[in-house]
Structures are given as C-alpha cells and as structure tokens.
Design a protein around this motif. Structure first.
Motif, PDB file in Angstrom:
ATOM      1  N   GLY A 139       0.814  -1.209   0.000  1.00  0.00           N
ATOM      2  CA  GLY A 139       0.000   0.000   0.000  1.00  0.00           C
ATOM      3  C   GLY A 139       0.850   1.263   0.000  1.00  0.00           C
ATOM      4  N   VAL A 140       1.909   1.263   0.804  1.00  0.00           N
ATOM      5  CA  VAL A 140       2.823   2.409   0.851  1.00  0.00           C
ATOM      6  C   VAL A 140       3.528   2.568  -0.493  1.00  0.00           C
ATOM      7  N   TYR A 141       3.968   1.460  -1.073  1.00  0.00           N
ATOM      8  CA  TYR A 141       4.646   1.500  -2.369  1.00  0.00           C
ATOM      9  C   TYR A 141       3.724   2.070  -3.451  1.00  0.00           C
ATOM     10  N   LEU A 142       2.491   1.583  -3.513  1.00  0.00           N
ATOM     11  CA  LEU A 142       1.556   2.063  -4.530  1.00  0.00           C
ATOM     12  C   LEU A 142       1.142   3.513  -4.264  1.00  0.00           C
ATOM     13  N   LEU A 143       1.056   3.909  -3.006  1.00  0.00           N
ATOM     14  CA  LEU A 143       0.777   5.302  -2.660  1.00  0.00           C
ATOM     15  C   LEU A 143       1.866   6.207  -3.243  1.00  0.00           C
ATOM     16  N   LYS A 144       3.119   5.799  -3.064  1.00  0.00           N
ATOM     17  CA  LYS A 144       4.234   6.586  -3.592  1.00  0.00           C
ATOM     18  C   LYS A 144       4.196   6.646  -5.118  1.00  0.00           C
ATOM     19  N   LYS A 145       3.897   5.530  -5.769  1.00  0.00           N
ATOM     20  CA  LYS A 145       3.801   5.521  -7.232  1.00  0.00           C
ATOM     21  C   LYS A 145       2.700   6.464  -7.716  1.00  0.00           C
ATOM     22  N   ASN A 146       1.585   6.490  -6.998  1.00  0.00           N
ATOM     23  CA  ASN A 146       0.493   7.404  -7.336  1.00  0.00           C
ATOM     24  C   ASN A 146       0.951   8.855  -7.239  1.00  0.00           C
ATOM     25  N   ILE A 147       1.646   9.182  -6.160  1.00  0.00           N
ATOM     26  CA  ILE A 147       2.119  10.558  -5.963  1.00  0.00           C
ATOM     27  C   ILE A 147       3.097  10.946  -7.075  1.00  0.00           C
ATOM     28  N   PHE A 148       4.063  10.071  -7.364  1.00  0.00           N
ATOM     29  CA  PHE A 148       5.050  10.369  -8.395  1.00  0.00           C
ATOM     30  C   PHE A 148       4.402  10.527  -9.773  1.00  0.00           C
ATOM     31  N   ALA A 149       3.382   9.734 -10.059  1.00  0.00           N
ATOM     32  CA  ALA A 149       2.716   9.791 -11.360  1.00  0.00           C
ATOM     33  C   ALA A 149       1.949  11.098 -11.562  1.00  0.00           C
ATOM     34  N   ASN A 150       1.483  11.700 -10.481  1.00  0.00           N
ATOM     35  CA  ASN A 150       0.641  12.888 -10.592  1.00  0.00           C
ATOM     36  C   ASN A 150       1.315  14.195 -10.206  1.00  0.00           C
ATOM     37  N   PHE A 151       2.406  14.113  -9.492  1.00  0.00           N
ATOM     38  CA  PHE A 151       3.081  15.318  -9.014  1.00  0.00           C
ATOM     39  C   PHE A 151       4.578  15.224  -9.319  1.00  0.00           C
ATOM     40  N   PRO A 152       4.982  15.562 -10.535  1.00  0.00           N
ATOM     41  CA  PRO A 152       6.389  15.422 -10.922  1.00  0.00           C
ATOM     42  C   PRO A 152       7.340  16.306 -10.115  1.00  0.00           C
TER      43      PRO A 152
END
Length: 169
Positions: free
Chosen positions: A134-147
């Motif tokens: 969950g933490v890993y996917l949360l980080k991927k979500n953030i990186f994908a939307n906030f460069p």
C-alpha cells in the motif's frame, strides 16, 4: 383576413422567443461547462486488483478522476490523497489502506512529501493491500501525478513506515 394575419404574427413572435431562449440556454450551458472544466484537473489513480480464485496474481488498474484545481501543490496533494484513501471505483480492486485510515499530517519541504497516516492504516484485511504494498503504490500514485515531488516519506502513527522510494527522472 386581419385575424389570420394577427395569428401568424403571434406564431412568428412565439417562434422567435423560443429560438432566443434556446440560444441563451445553449450559451449559458457552454459557459458553465468551460468554466467547470477549467477548474478541474485529471489525476491518475493506481489500485491493485483482487487476485482471481484460480490463483492468478493481482495486477494494477488505472483509474482517472477529476479533482478541483488548488492554489498550490501542497493543497492539491492533500486533496488527491484524501480521494486516494477513499479507494477504487473499479470493482474487484483493493483499497491501499483500511477505510478508517486518515491523514494526520501532510506537507512538502524541498520537493519531499512528508505524509503521516493514522494508526488505522495498520489494520489490513482481505479488501485492502498489505501495508508495504500500500505504501509502495501510494508513492507511485504521488510520483505519477506530481512530478515536482521527488521523494515521499510515509509515517504511520508517527513512525516511519518503510524505506524511502525516490522518483527517478
């Protein structure tokens, strides 16, 4: 004859009024649509699917949602995370964290996001992902939307959750 002329003039006026009202409604609808579209931004949401009963592994599903534009990145991130914690719209997908998980604090310093989740994030079940995933996917979500965010540090109940995953350019 005068009566027929008067009736036809009334019909023309009625048709003219209906046409003008239709044009006004169309213009107002168009203005409202363009204003609302300009105030929203498209965001991507990644969620893990629930594995099939045949033992197939889970995969990641992409959802898109529109969120109102905020005055700064930090406010946008807070609103995005709140929406992300609500979970997927797509059926047969897992939430990143349990339903009662809340954001205790969230701020950005030097392109790093510091996120503290409530203690409820620790209590996973079959409808939620394992904490580390969950933490890993949360980080991927953030990186994908906030460069502009290059590092995400997640805390759960004030304690660091897992090693930092930095965004690679």
């Amino acid at each position: 004859m005068n009566l027929n002329l008067n009736e036809s003039v009334k019909k023309i006026y009625l048709l003219l009024i209906i046409s003008i009202l239709t044009v006004i409604i169309f213009v107002l609808s168009f203005v409202c649509y363009t204003n609302s579209a300009a105030q929203n931004r498209r965001f991507l949401f990644l969620f893990e699917t629930i594995g099939d009963v045949e033992g197939k592994s889970s995969s990641v599903v992409l959802e898109t949602r529109y969120i109102r534009i905020q005055p700064d990145v930090e406010s946008s991130v807070k609103l995005y995370i709140a929406d992300l914690l609500l979970g997927p719209i797509t059926e047969r997908c897992r939430k990143l964290f349990p339903p009662k998980t809340d954001v205790s604090s969230c701020f950005i310093r030097d392109s790093s996001l510091y996120l503290d989740l409530s203690k409820d994030a620790l209590y996973t079940d079959e409808q939620t992902m394992e904490i580390e995933n969950g933490v890993y996917l949360l980080k991927k979500n953030i990186f994908a939307n906030f460069p502009s965010i290059t590092n995400v540090i997640v805390f759960i109940d004030g304690k660091i959750a897992f090693e930092e995953l930095e965004q690679t350019a």
